[in-house]
Design a protein around this motif. Structure first.
Motif, PDB file in Angstrom:
ATOM      1  N   ASN A  97      31.512  30.713  46.258  1.00  0.00           N
ATOM      2  CA  ASN A  97      32.257  29.588  46.151  1.00  0.00           C
ATOM      3  C   ASN A  97      33.803  29.913  45.677  1.00  0.00           C
ATOM      4  N   ILE A  98      34.706  29.313  46.375  1.00  0.00           N
ATOM      5  CA  ILE A  98      35.985  29.960  45.853  1.00  0.00           C
ATOM      6  C   ILE A  98      36.443  29.269  44.693  1.00  0.00           C
ATOM      7  N   ARG A  99      35.965  28.037  44.354  1.00  0.00           N
ATOM      8  CA  ARG A  99      36.566  27.554  43.022  1.00  0.00           C
ATOM      9  C   ARG A  99      35.925  28.343  41.795  1.00  0.00           C
ATOM     10  N   THR A 100      34.606  28.691  41.903  1.00  0.00           N
ATOM     11  CA  THR A 100      34.022  29.610  40.944  1.00  0.00           C
ATOM     12  C   THR A 100      34.832  30.869  40.765  1.00  0.00           C
ATOM     13  N   VAL A 101      35.249  31.487  41.944  1.00  0.00           N
ATOM     14  CA  VAL A 101      35.918  32.794  41.758  1.00  0.00           C
ATOM     15  C   VAL A 101      37.253  32.530  41.091  1.00  0.00           C
ATOM     16  N   ALA A 102      37.788  31.592  41.748  1.00  0.00           N
ATOM     17  CA  ALA A 102      39.463  31.276  41.039  1.00  0.00           C
ATOM     18  C   ALA A 102      39.123  31.087  39.320  1.00  0.00           C
ATOM     19  N   LEU A 103      38.033  30.297  38.905  1.00  0.00           N
ATOM     20  CA  LEU A 103      37.806  30.147  37.396  1.00  0.00           C
ATOM     21  C   LEU A 103      37.361  31.417  36.815  1.00  0.00           C
ATOM     22  N   SER A 104      36.490  32.388  37.430  1.00  0.00           N
ATOM     23  CA  SER A 104      35.850  33.291  36.811  1.00  0.00           C
ATOM     24  C   SER A 104      35.920  34.605  37.860  1.00  0.00           C
ATOM     25  N   PRO A 105      37.019  35.289  37.998  1.00  0.00           N
ATOM     26  CA  PRO A 105      37.337  36.138  39.198  1.00  0.00           C
ATOM     27  C   PRO A 105      36.643  37.353  38.645  1.00  0.00           C
TER      28      PRO A 105
ATOM     29  N   TRP B 294      40.799  33.646  47.437  1.00  0.00           N
ATOM     30  CA  TRP B 294      41.147  33.405  45.957  1.00  0.00           C
ATOM     31  C   TRP B 294      42.615  33.489  45.553  1.00  0.00           C
ATOM     32  N   ILE B 295      43.399  34.451  46.116  1.00  0.00           N
ATOM     33  CA  ILE B 295      44.657  34.671  46.098  1.00  0.00           C
ATOM     34  C   ILE B 295      45.357  33.403  46.328  1.00  0.00           C
ATOM     35  N   ALA B 296      44.924  33.028  47.620  1.00  0.00           N
ATOM     36  CA  ALA B 296      45.697  31.929  48.122  1.00  0.00           C
ATOM     37  C   ALA B 296      45.284  30.700  47.649  1.00  0.00           C
ATOM     38  N   PHE B 297      44.152  30.574  47.104  1.00  0.00           N
ATOM     39  CA  PHE B 297      43.838  29.241  46.049  1.00  0.00           C
ATOM     40  C   PHE B 297      44.242  29.516  44.809  1.00  0.00           C
ATOM     41  N   SER B 298      44.597  30.428  44.113  1.00  0.00           N
ATOM     42  CA  SER B 298      45.041  30.233  42.862  1.00  0.00           C
ATOM     43  C   SER B 298      46.565  30.355  42.925  1.00  0.00           C
ATOM     44  N   SER B 299      47.147  30.960  44.184  1.00  0.00           N
ATOM     45  CA  SER B 299      48.684  30.959  44.030  1.00  0.00           C
ATOM     46  C   SER B 299      49.388  29.467  44.743  1.00  0.00           C
ATOM     47  N   PHE B 300      48.498  29.079  45.591  1.00  0.00           N
ATOM     48  CA  PHE B 300      48.950  27.781  46.083  1.00  0.00           C
ATOM     49  C   PHE B 300      48.150  26.604  45.866  1.00  0.00           C
ATOM     50  N   GLY B 301      47.052  26.822  45.181  1.00  0.00           N
ATOM     51  CA  GLY B 301      46.213  25.627  45.115  1.00  0.00           C
ATOM     52  C   GLY B 301      45.656  25.197  46.067  1.00  0.00           C
ATOM     53  N   GLN B 302      45.351  25.912  47.225  1.00  0.00           N
ATOM     54  CA  GLN B 302      44.774  25.321  48.459  1.00  0.00           C
ATOM     55  C   GLN B 302      43.730  25.934  48.998  1.00  0.00           C
ATOM     56  N   ASP B 303      43.035  25.128  49.358  1.00  0.00           N
ATOM     57  CA  ASP B 303      41.580  25.665  50.279  1.00  0.00           C
ATOM     58  C   ASP B 303      41.757  26.298  51.495  1.00  0.00           C
ATOM     59  N   VAL B 304      41.911  27.333  51.743  1.00  0.00           N
ATOM     60  CA  VAL B 304      42.439  27.868  53.154  1.00  0.00           C
ATOM     61  C   VAL B 304      41.386  28.095  54.277  1.00  0.00           C
ATOM     62  N   GLY B 305      40.010  27.676  53.905  1.00  0.00           N
ATOM     63  CA  GLY B 305      38.998  27.991  54.836  1.00  0.00           C
ATOM     64  C   GLY B 305      38.864  27.026  55.858  1.00  0.00           C
ATOM     65  N   GLY B 306      37.965  27.561  56.793  1.00  0.00           N
ATOM     66  CA  GLY B 306      38.213  26.525  57.952  1.00  0.00           C
ATOM     67  C   GLY B 306      39.282  26.875  59.035  1.00  0.00           C
TER      68      GLY B 306
END
Lengths: 386, 327
Positions: free
Chosen positions: A346-354, B159-171
């Motif tokens: 889950n990408i949200r989990t990873v973002a919080l706990s890399p 993870w990089i895309a999510f933490s730097s752009f705050g956007q879910d890039v899946g799909g």
């Protein structure tokens, strides 16, 4: 007749050492030549050392890991990797490594639990502590662990690589996971080698109809997409199967496809060697087929086989990891690097706990090391080129 | 030539037939037949099925017949484009797979384009500047690309895309376009999403192809014809791209038929992580829920694609290099 003048082709004095080395090469056995050549491949040597360390760590996982990999710690979930510090609670330098206490806090906005490092409380790391009992090498019952914290630390773990959602220690889990992930490569490559040498050998040695049939089978297997096939086969393993059988099931599934490339190589070698004089000589002296194959032919290409199987181990490790990651390979509560990475799905989990991605680093290091080692071995297996 | 093609065609047909038998075996592999697990699932959800109903279903699926008759029944359906019914989705399998198959092909094809456009220039550069720092860097990156599992790379990039752009890039599409009919805006939206899977899927392939391209180029670059062209005063850039590169590209062109299906098969895991509407996640779900007609159909299709791809590659190779046909 006395010769006072030096022969014209005598080397100058300053290249004396080079001449010595050349002489050493001239009288070296093939094995010495290989070792020599291998040692020159720096990265391969480093990789070999890295791999030896990794396998030793897997072997001593119980001793090296501070905790049992499946023990929950409900008060310390998602703890980030801790820093080990040599400054005690008063800020004085000591020669003892230790860790600072963690204080649980709740983020006022997101209501998420975070941990603040309390620099005023410091617990020294203790070595050779008694902890949860385990069984070393599956033989010796013991409860000795390399690292641990004393009683005064309470429930605080030394989480070198952090903890997961249930507060299980990632470092211990990665170590235990390496037992499965590292061994599965070796076991399945061993099986592939057996299949490959026997079937490839039969194919190349006898030729004719047998050869055609085996070659068609190899071609057929190779024409299938491997990943979907692996997925389908491992999905067919019954879910209630015990973990040990599952482990072997997966190894067999992985080697069913893995043996084909080795089988081809062995066949090629056999075809080339079949007409060599020493094989004919062995056969004329009345040696049986089995003896000719294993005593005379196999040793002459062992080094090539070793090199190419080293290069095939990383593929198998990646395959196991991928299957377990998808939930088709080994399953919880078994631990492998792929299973550990499931937690990071889950990408949200990873973002919080890399730090949950750290098992991936272990995979990358292992695969790189095997690739470099295989490269070095492949070069070394041909001591006469260049 | 015609004889060669006919022979390869015959082999391919036999292989596909064996594959169909194998796919059928895969359908049969899970313990018990799929109908009993279906009935068990229905019972779990509170719908009880009477013995007569089960018997009727048994007959419609031909489960009361011997196994080879079941195979023939399944196979004759497949030939007419009827792959059976998905028990989980309760629609014909054919309705489920074609859309996703098209997405898989699209993703595979764009990944190949990505791989080639990256790997060929880097490979050529590495070979012409052998043992330069750039050569070492590309070799190292190549090894690294081979060592990182696809799904891990996908996770890291997400993870990089999510933490730097705050956007879910899946799909592959934004939610508002997911079920929209095809138009230009949807296409643009697709382009916004496809780069990530394209990079992820292409990385390991790129790593391998850089090595191949470099080795091929090194073989060609010292040939006398290159020297001749150089002696005649051709500029270095034209010289490299006009002669040795073209020869070194031969193996690429001949493997294109094989590359596409193997990519489609290989992206399964990436597709699961990135939540792509391709065939992979469907296969995984079908396997996990023992929806065996669906799983069998996908395996059959993917394998047949691979065989056809290999056949095309073989023919292309024979056209390009007449020596092949002799053996």
């Amino acid at each position: 007749m006395t010769t006072t003048a030096a022969p014209p082709d005598l080397e100058p004095l300053d290249s004396f050492e080079a001449a010595e080395e050349e002489k050493a090469i001239a009288i070296a056995t093939p094995r010495q030549l290989m070792v020599r050549k291998f040692m020159k491949h720096r990265i391969a040597v480093v990789s070999l050392v890295v791999l030896i360390i990794l396998y030793l760590m897997a072997l001593f996982a119980g001793f090296l890991s501070p905790y049992d990999p499946n023990t929950y710690n409900s008060s310390f979930k998602f703890v980030p990797p801790m820093t080990i510090t040599f400054l005690d609670g008063e800020g004085n330098f000591t020669f003892r490594p230790g860790v600072n206490n963690l204080v649980e806090e709740r983020d006022p906005e997101t209501l998420r639990i975070t941990y603040r490092t309390d620099y005023t409380t410091w617990f020294p790391i203790r070595f050779f502590v008694k902890g949860k009992p385990y069984r070393l090498f599956n033989l010796i019952d013991t409860d000795l662990h390399l690292l641990g914290l004393g009683e005064e630390a309470g429930a605080l773990p030394i989480a070198i690589l952090g903890t997961d959602r249930l507060g299980r220690d990632m470092f211990s889990r990665v170590l235990y996971g390496s037992q499965v992930s590292l061994s599965i490569g070796l076991v399945s490559v061993f099986l592939s080698v057996m299949f490959g040498i026997v079937l490839g050998g039969i194919s190349g040695y006898y030729g004719g109809v047998i050869d055609t049939v085996i070659q068609r089978v190899i071609e057929f297997i190779r024409s299938l997409p491997s990943l979907p096939l692996w997925m389908a086969l491992s999905a067919a393993l019954p879910p209630e199967m015990p973990q040990e059988s599952r482990y072997f099931g997966i190894t067999i599934i992985l080697s069913v496809i893995g043996w084909t490339s080795l089988g081809r190589q062995v066949r090629g070698r056999f075809l080339a060697l079949r007409t060599e004089d020493f094989v004919l000589a062995a056969r004329l002296s009345g040696a049986k087929d089995r003896r000719v194959i294993f005593r005379h032919m196999v040793p002459s290409f062992t080094s090539h086989i070793i090199a190419s199987l080293t290069l095939s181990i990383p593929g198998i490790i990646l395959a196991e990891t991928s299957l377990s990651f998808l939930g088709l390979g080994l399953r919880q509560p078994a631990i492998s690097w792929g299973i550990l990475l499931q937690e990071a799905q889950n990408i949200r989990t990873v973002a919080l706990s890399p730090w949950l991605l750290l098992p991936g680093a272990a995979i990358i290091i292992t695969v790189l090391a095997f690739n470099f080692l295989g490269d070095g071995l492949r070069d070394a297996a041909d001591p006469f080129n260049r | 030539m015609l004889q060669f093609i006919m022979r390869r065609l015959a082999y391919a047909l036999i292989t596909i037939w064996v594959i169909s038998v194998m796919s059928f075996i895969i359908i049969q592999l899970p313990p018990g037949d799929f109908l009993s697990s279906y009935v068990a699932r229905l019972a779990e959800m509170g719908t009880s099925v009477s013995a007569e109903q089960t018997q009727i279903m048994r007959e419609t699926y031909g489960l009361d017949q011997p196994i080879h008759m079941q195979y023939i029944k399944w196979m004759s359906g497949v030939v007419q484009g009827d792959f059976g019914r998905s028990l989980e989705w309760e629609v014909p399998v054919a309705d489920l797979i074609w859309d996703r198959m098209a997405m898989s092909v699209l993703l595979g094809a764009s990944s190949i384009l990505f791989v080639w456009s990256v790997a060929i220039p880097i490979g050529v550069f590495s070979a012409t500047h052998q043992y330069s720092p750039m050569d070492y860097i590309s070799t190292f990156l190549g090894f690294l690309g081979l060592a990182i599992p696809d799904f891990l790379l996908a996770l890291i990039l997400m993870w990089i895309a999510f933490s730097s752009f705050g956007q879910d890039v899946g799909g592959l599409f934004s939610p508002e376009f997911k079920d929209a009919p095809w138009d230009f805006a949807k296409f643009i939206d697709l382009l916004k999403h496809i780069w990530l899977p394209m990079i992820v899927v292409g990385t390991s392939g790129t790593a391998g192809l850089i090595r191949t391209m470099r080795a091929n180029m090194l073989d060609e670059i010292n040939q006398p014809y290159v020297e001749t062209a150089r002696a005649k005063g051709l500029s270095e850039r034209r010289l490299i791209w006009k002669y040795p590169v073209r020869v070194a590209l031969n193996p690429f062109i001949s493997t294109v038929g094989y590359a596409l299906p193997s990519l489609i098969g290989g992206v399964v895991i990436t597709a699961v992580v990135l939540n792509l509407p391709t065939i992979g996640p469907l296969l995984l779900r079908a396997l996990l829920s023992q929806d065996m007609f669906l799983a069998g159909a996908i395996i059959l299709l993917l394998s047949s694609l691979t065989v056809i791809g290999t056949l095309l590659s073989d023919i292309l190779l024979a056209l390009l290099d007449p020596r092949i046909r002799l053996d």
